[in-house]
Design a protein around this motif. Structure first.
Motif, PDB file in Angstrom:
ATOM      1  N   ILE A  99       0.753  -1.099  -0.189  1.00  0.00           N
ATOM      2  CA  ILE A  99      -0.133   0.129  -0.003  1.00  0.00           C
ATOM      3  C   ILE A  99       0.971   1.208  -0.031  1.00  0.00           C
ATOM      4  O   ILE A  99       2.142   1.291   0.504  1.00  0.00           O
ATOM      5  CB  ILE A  99      -0.830  -0.040   1.060  1.00  0.00           C
ATOM      6  CG1 ILE A  99      -2.047   1.073   1.089  1.00  0.00           C
ATOM      7  CG2 ILE A  99      -0.103   0.209   2.547  1.00  0.00           C
ATOM      8  CD1 ILE A  99      -3.144   0.653   2.108  1.00  0.00           C
ATOM      9  N   ASP A 100       0.411   2.312  -0.593  1.00  0.00           N
ATOM     10  CA  ASP A 100       1.304   3.418  -0.709  1.00  0.00           C
ATOM     11  C   ASP A 100       1.237   4.250   0.578  1.00  0.00           C
ATOM     12  O   ASP A 100       0.357   4.085   1.670  1.00  0.00           O
ATOM     13  CB  ASP A 100       0.683   4.463  -1.689  1.00  0.00           C
ATOM     14  CG  ASP A 100       0.994   4.052  -3.153  1.00  0.00           C
ATOM     15  OD1 ASP A 100       1.942   3.117  -3.120  1.00  0.00           O
ATOM     16  OD2 ASP A 100       0.498   4.775  -3.901  1.00  0.00           O
ATOM     17  N   GLY A 101       2.290   5.012   0.903  1.00  0.00           N
ATOM     18  CA  GLY A 101       2.553   5.676   2.371  1.00  0.00           C
ATOM     19  C   GLY A 101       1.766   6.787   2.405  1.00  0.00           C
ATOM     20  O   GLY A 101       2.088   7.966   3.343  1.00  0.00           O
ATOM     21  N   ASP A 102       1.101   7.369   1.257  1.00  0.00           N
ATOM     22  CA  ASP A 102       0.423   8.834   1.420  1.00  0.00           C
ATOM     23  C   ASP A 102      -0.904   8.572   1.408  1.00  0.00           C
ATOM     24  O   ASP A 102      -1.614   9.848   1.138  1.00  0.00           O
ATOM     25  CB  ASP A 102       0.793   9.302  -0.052  1.00  0.00           C
ATOM     26  CG  ASP A 102       0.422   8.719  -1.310  1.00  0.00           C
ATOM     27  OD1 ASP A 102      -0.413   7.767  -0.910  1.00  0.00           O
ATOM     28  OD2 ASP A 102       0.850   9.165  -2.385  1.00  0.00           O
ATOM     29  N   MET A 103      -1.602   7.712   1.922  1.00  0.00           N
ATOM     30  CA  MET A 103      -3.102   7.550   2.065  1.00  0.00           C
ATOM     31  C   MET A 103      -4.027   7.688   0.858  1.00  0.00           C
ATOM     32  O   MET A 103      -5.060   7.723   0.848  1.00  0.00           O
ATOM     33  CB  MET A 103      -3.645   8.690   3.160  1.00  0.00           C
ATOM     34  CG  MET A 103      -2.937   8.764   4.271  1.00  0.00           C
ATOM     35  SD  MET A 103      -3.262   7.256   5.629  1.00  0.00           S
ATOM     36  CE  MET A 103      -4.866   7.728   5.983  1.00  0.00           C
ATOM     37  N   GLN A 104      -3.349   7.484  -0.351  1.00  0.00           N
ATOM     38  CA  GLN A 104      -3.987   7.424  -1.605  1.00  0.00           C
ATOM     39  C   GLN A 104      -4.985   6.313  -1.771  1.00  0.00           C
ATOM     40  O   GLN A 104      -5.886   6.116  -2.496  1.00  0.00           O
ATOM     41  CB  GLN A 104      -3.330   7.930  -2.718  1.00  0.00           C
ATOM     42  CG  GLN A 104      -2.889   9.102  -2.740  1.00  0.00           C
ATOM     43  CD  GLN A 104      -2.338   9.805  -4.097  1.00  0.00           C
ATOM     44  OE1 GLN A 104      -1.266   9.559  -4.462  1.00  0.00           O
ATOM     45  NE2 GLN A 104      -3.270  10.289  -4.943  1.00  0.00           N
ATOM     46  N   HIS A 105      -4.304   5.067  -0.984  1.00  0.00           N
ATOM     47  CA  HIS A 105      -5.165   3.972  -1.086  1.00  0.00           C
ATOM     48  C   HIS A 105      -6.197   3.706  -0.161  1.00  0.00           C
ATOM     49  O   HIS A 105      -5.785   4.180   1.085  1.00  0.00           O
ATOM     50  CB  HIS A 105      -4.051   2.718  -1.333  1.00  0.00           C
ATOM     51  CG  HIS A 105      -3.275   2.783  -2.595  1.00  0.00           C
ATOM     52  ND1 HIS A 105      -2.011   1.993  -2.401  1.00  0.00           N
ATOM     53  CD2 HIS A 105      -3.416   3.351  -3.623  1.00  0.00           C
ATOM     54  CE1 HIS A 105      -1.474   2.215  -3.728  1.00  0.00           C
ATOM     55  NE2 HIS A 105      -2.197   2.986  -4.432  1.00  0.00           N
ATOM     56  N   GLN A 215      -7.235  11.630  -2.892  1.00  0.00           N
ATOM     57  CA  GLN A 215      -6.099  12.676  -2.870  1.00  0.00           C
ATOM     58  C   GLN A 215      -4.857  12.316  -1.904  1.00  0.00           C
ATOM     59  O   GLN A 215      -5.092  11.882  -0.602  1.00  0.00           O
ATOM     60  CB  GLN A 215      -6.573  14.178  -2.425  1.00  0.00           C
ATOM     61  CG  GLN A 215      -7.587  14.610  -3.435  1.00  0.00           C
ATOM     62  CD  GLN A 215      -7.087  15.079  -4.750  1.00  0.00           C
ATOM     63  OE1 GLN A 215      -6.099  15.302  -4.845  1.00  0.00           O
ATOM     64  NE2 GLN A 215      -8.078  14.909  -5.688  1.00  0.00           N
ATOM     65  N   ARG A 216      -3.600  12.570  -2.064  1.00  0.00           N
ATOM     66  CA  ARG A 216      -2.463  12.464  -1.253  1.00  0.00           C
ATOM     67  C   ARG A 216      -2.675  13.392   0.070  1.00  0.00           C
ATOM     68  O   ARG A 216      -3.298  14.486  -0.066  1.00  0.00           O
ATOM     69  CB  ARG A 216      -1.282  12.838  -1.861  1.00  0.00           C
ATOM     70  CG  ARG A 216      -0.218  13.048  -1.511  1.00  0.00           C
ATOM     71  CD  ARG A 216       1.042  13.442  -2.208  1.00  0.00           C
ATOM     72  NE  ARG A 216       1.954  12.271  -2.752  1.00  0.00           N
ATOM     73  CZ  ARG A 216       2.679  11.713  -2.038  1.00  0.00           C
ATOM     74  NH1 ARG A 216       2.753  12.101  -0.749  1.00  0.00           N
ATOM     75  NH2 ARG A 216       3.425  10.746  -2.233  1.00  0.00           N
ATOM     76  N   LEU A 217      -2.559  12.838   1.065  1.00  0.00           N
ATOM     77  CA  LEU A 217      -2.485  13.486   2.487  1.00  0.00           C
ATOM     78  C   LEU A 217      -1.417  14.548   2.483  1.00  0.00           C
ATOM     79  O   LEU A 217      -2.093  15.904   2.646  1.00  0.00           O
ATOM     80  CB  LEU A 217      -2.699  12.446   3.760  1.00  0.00           C
ATOM     81  CG  LEU A 217      -3.014  13.103   4.953  1.00  0.00           C
ATOM     82  CD1 LEU A 217      -4.362  13.860   5.111  1.00  0.00           C
ATOM     83  CD2 LEU A 217      -2.994  11.979   6.194  1.00  0.00           C
TER      84      LEU A 217
HETATM   85 MN    MN Z   1       0.829   8.920  -4.224  1.00  0.00          MN
END
Ligand code: MN
Ligand code: GDD
Length: 247
Positions: A99-105, A215-217
């Motif tokens: 999972i991505d680390g930017d909360m997009q998932h 959206q990325r956090l």
């Molecule tokens: Mn991203």
């Protein structure tokens, strides 16, 4: 001394998070995972490539308070796919998720993805923006959307099975399956799911679960020209069946 772990304590899932300059996103993601994976046996492994914003220090700070989180610091190397591979190699859980680390998932889908593999015997569970109910609005702009759609169309030509969102970076599979595919992975660039599925046989069962790409956090995307070149390089490596790992 009995070294075996009671079955009820065995780890079901390692969540692997590639991260680069995500210091403000580490804690929100960890908290979101705690609530999403309530009642499951899990851990999260952040794999950081020595980010200038000291992402790893956030991970280590939380790791001193909670054993479900740990970090891998890689120095002198960069790359989403290779970071994921190293995270998986440090796991001993039944399944691994990326999972991505930017909360997009959408981390709330992880239990459903886990059940798809553990109970329904799918080989891959993929968070998909391109099946009914999925949504891609989190992509930064129309240029990103164009690139993503073009990448999908190109890569679909080379896949052994139908996969509507081969560019997704959000998926789950058995660790044993990942290890089986490992020798044929390219490991270059951003597209580790595509790398894995291109290496798999046409008999695999794959379940796509719709999600809304958020959206990325905090922070910004790392996708740039170099990543696009790496994508083409990775496809070439796969098509000509060469692998960096074999040499
Ligand atoms: Mn991203
Ligand atoms: N360790 C490590 N090293 N992590 C990295 C690197 C790297 O060189 N580059 C990016 N990451 C991490 C980011 O910190 C983030 O957690 C994740 O990988 C995804 O990177 P982003 O920069 O946020 O990617 P994106 O939003 O442009 O791309 C997303 O959409 C793609 C589909 O269009 C990602 O979800 C991709 O995985 C996905 O394929």
């Amino acid at each position: 001394m009995n070294a075996s772990c009671p079955v009820e304590n065995r780890l079901e899932l390692s969540v692997v998070v590639p991260c680069y300059n995500e210091c403000d996103n580490v804690e929100p993601l960890f908290k979101a995972l705690i609530s999403a994976l309530e009642g499951r046996k899990w851990e999260v492994i952040f794999v950081d490539d020595n980010s200038p914003d000291d992402t790893i220090k956030q991970v280590w700070r939380l790791a001193q308070q909670d054993r479900r989180i740990r970090g891998i610091l890689r120095v002198g190397r960069r790359g989403l796919s290779s970071a994921v591979i190293e995270g998986v190699l440090s796991s001993s859980a039944e399944c691994v998720a990326v999972i991505d680390g930017d909360m997009q998932h959408d981390e709330t889908l992880l239990p459903m993805m886990l059940d798809a593999v553990l109970q329904d015997h799918y080989d891959f569970a993929v968070g998909s923006r391109h099946v009914e109910g999925g949504d891609n609005t989190g992509l930064a702009n129309r240029w990103r959307l164009f690139l993503s759609n073009t990448g999908i169309r190109i890569s679909q030509q080379f896949l052994p099975v139908t996969l509507n969102d081969p560019m997704s970076g959000f998926f789950l599979l058995r660790r044993s399956m990942f290890i089986e595919l490992l020798p044929t992975l390219s490991g270059t660039g951003f597209k580790i799911l595509l790398d894995l599925v291109m290496s798999a046989s046409s008999s695999i069962r794959l379940k796509e679960i719709p999600f809304q790409f958020r959206q990325r956090l905090f922070g910004e995307s790392k996708l740039g020209f170099k990543v696009m070149i790496q994508f083409l390089f990775m496809l070439m490596q796969k098509l000509f069946k060469t692998s960096v790992k074999k040499k």
